[in-house]
Design a protein around this motif. Structure first.
Motif, short mmCIF file in Angstrom:
data_model
loop_
_atom_site.label_atom_id
_atom_site.label_comp_id
_atom_site.label_asym_id
_atom_site.label_seq_id
_atom_site.Cartn_x
_atom_site.Cartn_y
_atom_site.Cartn_z
N ARG A 1 20.75 29.23 -10.30
CA ARG A 1 19.29 29.47 -11.00
C ARG A 1 19.32 30.50 -12.11
O ARG A 1 18.61 30.34 -13.29
CB ARG A 1 18.33 29.77 -9.84
CG ARG A 1 17.53 28.78 -9.27
CD ARG A 1 16.26 29.10 -8.28
NE ARG A 1 16.79 29.90 -7.01
CZ ARG A 1 17.01 29.37 -5.95
NH1 ARG A 1 17.27 27.91 -5.90
NH2 ARG A 1 17.35 30.01 -5.01
N GLN A 2 20.38 31.23 -11.86
CA GLN A 2 20.31 32.53 -12.85
C GLN A 2 21.26 32.36 -14.06
O GLN A 2 21.57 33.04 -14.81
CB GLN A 2 20.72 33.83 -12.09
CG GLN A 2 19.56 34.33 -11.35
CD GLN A 2 19.90 35.77 -10.47
OE1 GLN A 2 20.56 36.43 -11.27
NE2 GLN A 2 19.41 35.99 -9.58
N CYS A 3 21.92 30.93 -13.92
CA CYS A 3 22.87 30.55 -14.77
C CYS A 3 24.17 31.40 -14.88
O CYS A 3 24.59 31.57 -16.04
CB CYS A 3 22.41 30.31 -16.40
SG CYS A 3 20.91 29.25 -16.38
N ILE A 4 24.36 31.93 -13.78
CA ILE A 4 25.69 32.78 -13.37
C ILE A 4 26.72 31.78 -12.95
O ILE A 4 26.53 31.31 -11.83
CB ILE A 4 25.29 33.88 -12.47
CG1 ILE A 4 24.27 34.83 -13.16
CG2 ILE A 4 26.67 34.51 -12.47
CD1 ILE A 4 23.76 35.80 -12.42
N GLU B 1 21.34 30.42 -5.85
CA GLU B 1 20.60 31.54 -6.49
C GLU B 1 21.62 31.81 -7.75
O GLU B 1 20.78 32.01 -8.99
CB GLU B 1 20.45 32.83 -5.85
CG GLU B 1 19.83 34.14 -6.42
CD GLU B 1 18.43 33.81 -6.89
OE1 GLU B 1 17.92 34.19 -7.99
OE2 GLU B 1 17.65 32.75 -6.26
#
Length: 96
Positions: A22-25, A19
């Protein structure tokens, strides 16, 4: 209970890492290294500022279900680790 006392399973850690990716974190992990070819370990490794990448498919590796691919954000270098050997995700302990 403090944040450092919280622990999660390797499967839950993998869900969180997916996740975050996916959020580029970016995130950090700590794992026990293992080189099956040379039958050795270099001890615990820490990787900071990483993101998951697509790994091997079933027809590419017998270890497709336990190897996790990631990239170092700053250099773009791709690496892998055995997810059952993951011991920490950010500051959260990963229990076996």
């Amino acid at each position: 209970m403090t944040e450092k006392e919280i622990s999660i399973t390797p499967i839950k850690a993998l869900e969180i890492m997916r996740e975050l990716s996916r959020q580029c974190i970016p995130f950090s992990i700590k794992y026990l290294s293992h080189n099956e070819t040379e039958k050795k370990s270099e001890g615990f490794k820490t990787e900071n500022d990483i993101s998951l990448e697509k790994g091997y498919r079933r027809n590419q590796s017998k270890k497709h279900d336990i190897l996790v691919s990631f990239s170092r954000i700053r250099s773009g270098e791709r690496r892998q680790f055995y997810y059952p050997l993951l011991v920490q995700l950010n500051d959260i302990k990963v229990r076996p």
